[in-house]
Design a protein around this motif. Structure first.
Motif, PDB file in Angstrom:
ATOM      1  N   THR B  26       0.692  -1.466  -0.128  1.00  0.00           N
ATOM      2  CA  THR B  26      -0.122   0.120   0.124  1.00  0.00           C
ATOM      3  C   THR B  26       0.733   1.434   0.033  1.00  0.00           C
ATOM      4  O   THR B  26       0.369   2.245  -0.384  1.00  0.00           O
ATOM      5  N   THR B  27       2.111   0.918   0.411  1.00  0.00           N
ATOM      6  CA  THR B  27       3.029   2.142   0.286  1.00  0.00           C
ATOM      7  C   THR B  27       4.286   1.790  -0.679  1.00  0.00           C
ATOM      8  O   THR B  27       4.606   0.713  -0.759  1.00  0.00           O
ATOM      9  N   VAL B  28       5.132   2.832  -0.902  1.00  0.00           N
ATOM     10  CA  VAL B  28       6.255   2.424  -1.834  1.00  0.00           C
ATOM     11  C   VAL B  28       7.249   1.567  -0.897  1.00  0.00           C
ATOM     12  O   VAL B  28       7.644   0.695  -1.438  1.00  0.00           O
ATOM     13  N   GLY B  29       7.338   1.938   0.507  1.00  0.00           N
ATOM     14  CA  GLY B  29       8.264   1.234   1.366  1.00  0.00           C
ATOM     15  C   GLY B  29       7.678  -0.393   1.318  1.00  0.00           C
ATOM     16  O   GLY B  29       8.448  -1.488   1.034  1.00  0.00           O
ATOM     17  N   GLU B  30       6.295  -0.621   1.493  1.00  0.00           N
ATOM     18  CA  GLU B  30       5.891  -1.890   1.284  1.00  0.00           C
ATOM     19  C   GLU B  30       6.389  -2.695  -0.191  1.00  0.00           C
ATOM     20  O   GLU B  30       6.500  -3.942  -0.226  1.00  0.00           O
ATOM     21  N   GLY B  31       6.032  -1.687  -1.128  1.00  0.00           N
ATOM     22  CA  GLY B  31       6.391  -2.298  -2.468  1.00  0.00           C
ATOM     23  C   GLY B  31       7.753  -2.890  -2.657  1.00  0.00           C
ATOM     24  O   GLY B  31       8.156  -3.908  -3.178  1.00  0.00           O
ATOM     25  N   LEU B  32       8.752  -2.011  -2.040  1.00  0.00           N
ATOM     26  CA  LEU B  32      10.095  -2.351  -2.036  1.00  0.00           C
ATOM     27  C   LEU B  32      10.303  -3.619  -1.138  1.00  0.00           C
ATOM     28  O   LEU B  32      11.273  -4.505  -1.684  1.00  0.00           O
ATOM     29  N   ASP B  33       9.586  -3.849  -0.071  1.00  0.00           N
ATOM     30  CA  ASP B  33       9.564  -4.851   0.859  1.00  0.00           C
ATOM     31  C   ASP B  33       9.292  -6.218  -0.099  1.00  0.00           C
ATOM     32  O   ASP B  33      10.083  -7.169  -0.003  1.00  0.00           O
ATOM     33  N   ASP B  34       8.101  -6.088  -0.933  1.00  0.00           N
ATOM     34  CA  ASP B  34       7.898  -7.053  -1.616  1.00  0.00           C
ATOM     35  C   ASP B  34       8.771  -7.622  -2.670  1.00  0.00           C
ATOM     36  O   ASP B  34       8.987  -8.726  -2.986  1.00  0.00           O
ATOM     37  N   LEU B  35       9.637  -6.544  -3.321  1.00  0.00           N
ATOM     38  CA  LEU B  35      10.572  -6.689  -4.187  1.00  0.00           C
ATOM     39  C   LEU B  35      11.681  -7.599  -3.582  1.00  0.00           C
ATOM     40  O   LEU B  35      12.102  -8.363  -4.110  1.00  0.00           O
ATOM     41  N   GLU B  36      12.063  -6.876  -2.442  1.00  0.00           N
ATOM     42  CA  GLU B  36      13.105  -7.544  -1.716  1.00  0.00           C
ATOM     43  C   GLU B  36      12.845  -9.209  -1.242  1.00  0.00           C
ATOM     44  O   GLU B  36      13.563 -10.028  -1.362  1.00  0.00           O
ATOM     45  N   ALA B  37      11.369  -9.666  -0.998  1.00  0.00           N
ATOM     46  CA  ALA B  37      11.148 -10.770  -0.719  1.00  0.00           C
ATOM     47  C   ALA B  37      11.436 -11.757  -1.910  1.00  0.00           C
ATOM     48  O   ALA B  37      11.590 -12.901  -1.844  1.00  0.00           O
ATOM     49  N   ARG B  38      11.066 -11.095  -3.055  1.00  0.00           N
ATOM     50  CA  ARG B  38      11.220 -11.984  -4.546  1.00  0.00           C
ATOM     51  C   ARG B  38      12.733 -12.298  -4.862  1.00  0.00           C
ATOM     52  O   ARG B  38      13.095 -12.981  -5.363  1.00  0.00           O
ATOM     53  N   PHE B  39      13.381 -11.033  -4.582  1.00  0.00           N
ATOM     54  CA  PHE B  39      14.864 -10.812  -5.162  1.00  0.00           C
ATOM     55  C   PHE B  39      15.721 -10.472  -4.067  1.00  0.00           C
ATOM     56  O   PHE B  39      15.992  -9.212  -3.947  1.00  0.00           O
ATOM     57  N   PRO B  40      15.932 -11.327  -3.069  1.00  0.00           N
ATOM     58  CA  PRO B  40      16.984 -10.878  -1.818  1.00  0.00           C
ATOM     59  C   PRO B  40      18.193 -10.153  -2.247  1.00  0.00           C
ATOM     60  O   PRO B  40      18.824 -10.560  -3.384  1.00  0.00           O
ATOM     61  N   GLY B  41      18.337  -9.038  -1.623  1.00  0.00           N
ATOM     62  CA  GLY B  41      19.565  -8.228  -1.975  1.00  0.00           C
ATOM     63  C   GLY B  41      19.382  -7.001  -2.781  1.00  0.00           C
ATOM     64  O   GLY B  41      20.200  -6.127  -2.587  1.00  0.00           O
ATOM     65  N   VAL B  42      18.116  -6.840  -3.134  1.00  0.00           N
ATOM     66  CA  VAL B  42      18.087  -5.675  -4.034  1.00  0.00           C
ATOM     67  C   VAL B  42      17.796  -4.538  -3.225  1.00  0.00           C
ATOM     68  O   VAL B  42      18.027  -3.224  -3.699  1.00  0.00           O
TER      69      VAL B  42
END
Lengths: 270, 91
Positions: B26-42
């Protein structure tokens, strides 16, 4: 002599005919180009196409700053230089190439490393600066100097398959508004370390030439307050908004950078 | 809510070459958390150890710099396009 009283030579009328017949340029616009003074920072990947097109268009005074010599690894993209130029100062090779394209152009070479001490003197005579440098220290130096000297900075940068271009007009946002601080050394590899797609600077440097010529002619919408992003792999152009930051240390409401600093230290590359 | 993140070429090594990634949040930060969950290290390439955006990486939502919105707390709507644009200096 005023602009209107200096006629074109017959050769100039032929050379510039495709511009002169365009209503956006005309004889008056072509005279503006011949009277213009543009400084290119770097005779490398971006500076090569920018310089070639600005010279061909008849920009009357083209300054080129570069302290480097031509290396074989430059030739994959730096189209000002050829195989026989390897080992020569880039500014000398550039001047020879540009004079061959258009002897109308006065190519002024600055074979030096730009620093806080010399940049104000170098940019003093020019109206527009085209930044095609290859490191963060020079980019912040050029940015700050252009703002302090009230020069428009036509910015281009490349890495791998990605390119960026914008125009920083003093008071309407600057490189520090876009990126307040550089990445720490080692965080972002250089083109020498990671590579750069050879045609990419051809696209971005040509866009810088377009913007410089538009600014000289006063036509169209310059890339002010817009950052153009190019992705060569996906073949996509996109734009994002670029704003003047009221908190910018250089061009904000309460500036703290009021003179040039030590950019090697600022960028951690000293 | 699904948004799409555009990945710049320097970060595609981390995303298996993907130029866009669909994320939830729901926020940019959460979106980036989701990206990290898919691609650790990003994420460490975008966010500093204090949890703030690196100042040499910009994030845009539909072309607007989030530093001029609400930073990582900026709300995401369905279909928003998030662009990660790191500073590059090559010439």
């Amino acid at each position: 002599m005023t602009t209107m009283t200096r006629p074109f030579t017959p050769e100039q009328l032929m050379r510039y005919s495709r511009h002169i017949i365009m209503p956006q340029v005309g004889g008056i616009g072509q005279r503006k180009l011949l009277d213009a003074k543009v400084l290119l920072i770097g005779a490398g990947g971006l500076g090569s196409p920018a310089a070639l097109y600005l010279a061909a268009a008849g920009v009357g005074t083209l300054g080129i700053v570069d302290f480097d010599v031509v290396d074989f690894s430059n030739l994959q993209r730096q189209i000002l230089h050829g195989t026989g130029d390897v080992g020569r100062p880039k500014v000398d090779s550039a001047k020879e190439t540009l004079n061959e394209i258009n002897p109308d152009v006065n190519v002024v070479t600055h074979n030096l490393h730009l620093t806080s001490e010399n940049i104000m003197e170098v940019i003093g005579d020019y109206e527009i600066v085209v930044d095609g440098s290859d490191n963060f220290a020079t980019r912040y130096l050029v940015n700050d100097a252009c703002f302090l000297a009230n020069k428009t900075n036509v910015h281009g940068a490349i890495f791998l398959f990605d390119g960026q271009a914008t125009v920083f007009k003093p008071g309407e946002g600057c490189y520090r508004c876009l990126y307040p601080t550089p990445p720490p050394p080692g965080m972002v590899p250089s083109c020498a370390e990671a590579g750069v797609f050879g045609v990419l600077p051809g696209i971005i440097g040509s866009i810088q030439a377009v913007e410089a010529i538009k600014l000289i002619l006063g036509v169209g919408d310059p890339l002010i307050n817009r950052l153009l992003l190019f992705d060569a792999l996906e073949m996509e152009f996109r734009q994002v908004k670029l704003r003047r930051d009221a908190n910018c240390p250089l061009c904000g409401d309460h500036p703290t950078v009021t003179e040039l600093i030590d950019y090697e230290v600022f960028c951690g590359s000293a | 809510m699904a948004s799409v993140i555009r990945i710049p070429t320097p970060l595609r090594r981390v995303t298996n070459g993907q130029e866009t990634v669909d994320v939830n949040g729901t926020t940019v930060g959460e979106g980036l958390d989701d990206l990290e969950a898919r691609f650790p290290g990003v994420k460490e390439r975008i966010i500093d150890p204090q949890g703030e955006l690196h100042r040499f990486v910009n994030i845009y939502i539909n072309g607007e710099d989030v530093r001029f919105l609400e930073g990582l707390a900026t709300a995401l709507s369905e279909g928003d396009e998030i662009s990660i644009v790191p500073a590059v200096a090559g010439g």
